[in-house]
Design a protein around this motif. Structure first.
Motif, PDB file in Angstrom:
ATOM      1  N   LEU A  80      37.353  -2.978  -9.955  1.00  0.00           N
ATOM      2  CA  LEU A  80      38.750  -3.455  -8.689  1.00  0.00           C
ATOM      3  C   LEU A  80      37.621  -3.986  -7.187  1.00  0.00           C
ATOM      4  N   TYR A  81      37.686  -3.138  -6.937  1.00  0.00           N
ATOM      5  CA  TYR A  81      36.590  -2.683  -5.822  1.00  0.00           C
ATOM      6  C   TYR A  81      35.077  -2.718  -5.579  1.00  0.00           C
ATOM      7  N   PRO A  82      34.609  -3.931  -6.047  1.00  0.00           N
ATOM      8  CA  PRO A  82      32.730  -4.134  -6.596  1.00  0.00           C
ATOM      9  C   PRO A  82      32.123  -2.872  -5.207  1.00  0.00           C
ATOM     10  N   ALA A  83      30.792  -2.251  -5.725  1.00  0.00           N
ATOM     11  CA  ALA A  83      29.959  -1.177  -4.879  1.00  0.00           C
ATOM     12  C   ALA A  83      29.012  -2.155  -4.414  1.00  0.00           C
ATOM     13  N   GLU A  84      28.843  -3.281  -4.989  1.00  0.00           N
ATOM     14  CA  GLU A  84      27.518  -4.088  -4.978  1.00  0.00           C
ATOM     15  C   GLU A  84      27.668  -4.290  -3.674  1.00  0.00           C
ATOM     16  N   LEU A  85      26.665  -4.684  -3.045  1.00  0.00           N
ATOM     17  CA  LEU A  85      26.942  -5.286  -1.317  1.00  0.00           C
ATOM     18  C   LEU A  85      27.382  -6.263  -1.260  1.00  0.00           C
ATOM     19  N   LYS A  86      26.826  -7.684  -2.201  1.00  0.00           N
ATOM     20  CA  LYS A  86      27.632  -8.556  -2.058  1.00  0.00           C
ATOM     21  C   LYS A  86      28.644  -8.920  -1.839  1.00  0.00           C
ATOM     22  N   ALA A  87      28.957  -8.588  -3.364  1.00  0.00           N
ATOM     23  CA  ALA A  87      30.606  -8.340  -4.555  1.00  0.00           C
ATOM     24  C   ALA A  87      31.429  -7.787  -3.011  1.00  0.00           C
ATOM     25  N   ARG A  88      30.948  -6.908  -2.596  1.00  0.00           N
ATOM     26  CA  ARG A  88      31.655  -6.621  -2.182  1.00  0.00           C
ATOM     27  C   ARG A  88      32.383  -7.134  -1.162  1.00  0.00           C
ATOM     28  N   ALA A  89      31.380  -7.616  -0.214  1.00  0.00           N
ATOM     29  CA  ALA A  89      31.554  -8.191   1.321  1.00  0.00           C
ATOM     30  C   ALA A  89      32.356  -9.899   0.688  1.00  0.00           C
ATOM     31  N   ASP A  90      32.855 -10.593  -0.660  1.00  0.00           N
ATOM     32  CA  ASP A  90      32.761 -11.719  -1.027  1.00  0.00           C
ATOM     33  C   ASP A  90      34.558 -11.010  -0.949  1.00  0.00           C
ATOM     34  N   VAL A  91      34.424  -9.817  -1.653  1.00  0.00           N
ATOM     35  CA  VAL A  91      36.405  -9.578  -1.648  1.00  0.00           C
ATOM     36  C   VAL A  91      36.356  -9.428  -0.189  1.00  0.00           C
ATOM     37  N   ASN A  92      36.148  -8.993   0.261  1.00  0.00           N
ATOM     38  CA  ASN A  92      36.750  -8.275   1.729  1.00  0.00           C
ATOM     39  C   ASN A  92      37.076  -9.741   2.505  1.00  0.00           C
ATOM     40  N   ARG A  93      35.927 -10.292   2.622  1.00  0.00           N
ATOM     41  CA  ARG A  93      36.050 -11.806   2.651  1.00  0.00           C
ATOM     42  C   ARG A  93      37.308 -12.384   3.068  1.00  0.00           C
ATOM     43  N   TRP A  94      38.227 -12.220   1.380  1.00  0.00           N
ATOM     44  CA  TRP A  94      39.211 -13.377   1.291  1.00  0.00           C
ATOM     45  C   TRP A  94      40.241 -12.168   1.857  1.00  0.00           C
ATOM     46  N   MET A  95      40.504 -10.922   1.196  1.00  0.00           N
ATOM     47  CA  MET A  95      41.147 -10.068   2.340  1.00  0.00           C
ATOM     48  C   MET A  95      41.493 -10.043   3.697  1.00  0.00           C
ATOM     49  N   PHE A  96      40.552 -10.482   4.270  1.00  0.00           N
ATOM     50  CA  PHE A  96      40.424 -10.870   5.810  1.00  0.00           C
ATOM     51  C   PHE A  96      40.657 -12.057   5.718  1.00  0.00           C
ATOM     52  N   TRP A  97      40.910 -12.812   5.343  1.00  0.00           N
ATOM     53  CA  TRP A  97      40.870 -14.488   5.158  1.00  0.00           C
ATOM     54  C   TRP A  97      42.551 -14.680   5.197  1.00  0.00           C
ATOM     55  N   CYS A  98      43.162 -13.174   3.804  1.00  0.00           N
ATOM     56  CA  CYS A  98      44.166 -13.878   3.932  1.00  0.00           C
ATOM     57  C   CYS A  98      44.885 -13.226   4.973  1.00  0.00           C
ATOM     58  N   VAL A  99      44.975 -11.925   5.136  1.00  0.00           N
ATOM     59  CA  VAL A  99      45.456 -11.212   6.340  1.00  0.00           C
ATOM     60  C   VAL A  99      45.243 -11.878   7.559  1.00  0.00           C
ATOM     61  N   GLN A 100      44.074 -12.937   7.956  1.00  0.00           N
ATOM     62  CA  GLN A 100      43.871 -13.482   9.535  1.00  0.00           C
ATOM     63  C   GLN A 100      44.603 -14.998   9.606  1.00  0.00           C
ATOM     64  N   HIS A 101      44.984 -15.444   8.261  1.00  0.00           N
ATOM     65  CA  HIS A 101      45.288 -16.615   8.541  1.00  0.00           C
ATOM     66  C   HIS A 101      46.189 -17.251   7.238  1.00  0.00           C
ATOM     67  N   PHE A 102      46.145 -16.390   5.585  1.00  0.00           N
ATOM     68  CA  PHE A 102      47.019 -17.392   4.594  1.00  0.00           C
ATOM     69  C   PHE A 102      48.563 -16.712   5.678  1.00  0.00           C
ATOM     70  N   SER A 103      48.729 -15.362   5.457  1.00  0.00           N
ATOM     71  CA  SER A 103      49.550 -14.634   5.108  1.00  0.00           C
ATOM     72  C   SER A 103      49.903 -14.834   6.592  1.00  0.00           C
ATOM     73  N   PRO A 104      49.385 -15.031   8.144  1.00  0.00           N
ATOM     74  CA  PRO A 104      50.456 -15.964   9.023  1.00  0.00           C
ATOM     75  C   PRO A 104      51.640 -16.801   9.020  1.00  0.00           C
ATOM     76  N   ALA A 105      50.172 -17.271   7.787  1.00  0.00           N
ATOM     77  CA  ALA A 105      51.340 -19.351   7.877  1.00  0.00           C
ATOM     78  C   ALA A 105      52.441 -18.874   7.023  1.00  0.00           C
ATOM     79  N   ILE A 106      52.090 -17.993   6.149  1.00  0.00           N
ATOM     80  CA  ILE A 106      53.318 -17.747   5.111  1.00  0.00           C
ATOM     81  C   ILE A 106      54.643 -16.522   6.133  1.00  0.00           C
ATOM     82  N   SER A 107      54.184 -16.289   6.827  1.00  0.00           N
ATOM     83  CA  SER A 107      55.455 -15.581   7.990  1.00  0.00           C
ATOM     84  C   SER A 107      56.029 -16.336   8.915  1.00  0.00           C
TER      85      SER A 107
END
Length: 205
Positions: A80-107
Motif C-alpha cells: 500500500l505504501y512502497p518502501a522502495e525510494l522512487k516508488a514511495r516518492a511517486d505515491v507521496n507526489r500524488w498524495m501531496f498533489w491531491c491535498v494541494q490542488h485537487f481537494s481545494p478545487a473540490i471543496s
C-alpha cells in the motif's frame, strides 16, 4: 488506538479507508463540528481544530496523509505504501498533489453546493462556482491524462495515492462535481468504489 473523525469528512474518509484496508480496529470518536463543545475538545488535541486526529500510545497525529503513512508503516504494508525510494516518492507526489490542488478545487463545489445553504442560509455564488470550475478542469485534465491506460494512480497496484485522491470524490453527486466527462477518472473511481474498503466506509448522510 483512537480516531477522532466524522464519517462525512473526506479527510477522515482517507484514514478510514486505510484502516479498513489494513484491517485495523480503532476506537472511533465522532466529532460534530457544529457543536461548540466538540470543537473545544478537538482544539485540545489538534491546535488546527480539524479532523481527523489519531491517538496511538501517546502520539497525537493530525493531517490525514501523515496518519495514512503512519498506519501503513506501522503495519509494514509495503504494498500500500512502497518502501522502495522512487516508488514511495511517486505515491507521496500524488498524495501531496491531491491535498494541494485537487481537494481545494473540490471543496469549492462542496461548500457552494452542499454546505453553504445549510450553514449560512445563503445560496451558491455563481462567480465562486466559475472559479472552482476553472481549477477543477485544470486538475481533472492532469489526473485524467495520467490515468489513461492505467489501472491505479501510482505504479501497477493500489496504493495510498488511490485512497487519497478518491476520498473527496465521495461528494461527486451531492457536491455536483463537474467530473463525469472525464472517462479515465470515472473508470478508475468505479474500480475504487468496488473495493471492500470503500464499501465498508460508506457514510450515512
Amino acid at each position: 488506538m483512537r480516531l477522532y473523525h466524522h464519517p462525512i469528512s473526506s479527510n477522515a474518509r482517507r484514514v478510514l479507508l486505510t484502516l479498513a484496508h489494513l484491517g485495523i480496529e480503532v476506537e472511533e470518536v465522532q466529532i460534530n463540528l457544529m457543536s461548540e463543545e466538540d470543537r473545544r475538545r478537538l482544539g485540545e488535541i489538534n491546535p488546527n481544530s480539524k479532523i481527523p486526529v489519531l491517538e496511538d500510545d501517546g502520539l497525537l497525529l493530525w493531517e490525514s496523509g501523515a496518519i495514512m503513512q503512519y498506519l501503513a508503516d506501522k503495519t509494514g504494508a509495503h504494498d500500500l505504501y512502497p518502501a522502495e525510494l522512487k516508488a514511495r516518492a511517486d505515491v507521496n507526489r500524488w498524495m501531496f498533489w491531491c491535498v494541494q490542488h485537487f481537494s481545494p478545487a473540490i471543496s469549492v463545489f462542496c461548500w457552494e453546493n452542499l454546505w453553504k445553504k445549510m450553514v449560512t442560509g445563503v445560496d451558491a455564488d455563481p462567480a465562486e462556482l466559475k472559479r472552482g470550475a476553472a481549477d477543477m478542469a485544470q486538475c481533472a485534465t492532469v489526473l485524467d491524462n495520467h490515468l489513461a491506460g492505467r489501472e491505479w494512480v501510482s505504479g501497477n497496484a493500489l496504493t495510498l495515492a488511490d485512497y487519497t485522491v478518491a476520498a473527496p470524490l465521495m461528494y461527486l453527486e451531492k457536491g455536483r462535481l463537474p467530473l463525469t466527462q472525464y472517462a479515465h477518472i470515472m473508470a478508475w473511481f468505479q474500480r475504487v468504489q468496488a473495493l471492500p474498503a470503500w464499501k465498508q466506509t460508506q457514510a450515512e448522510w
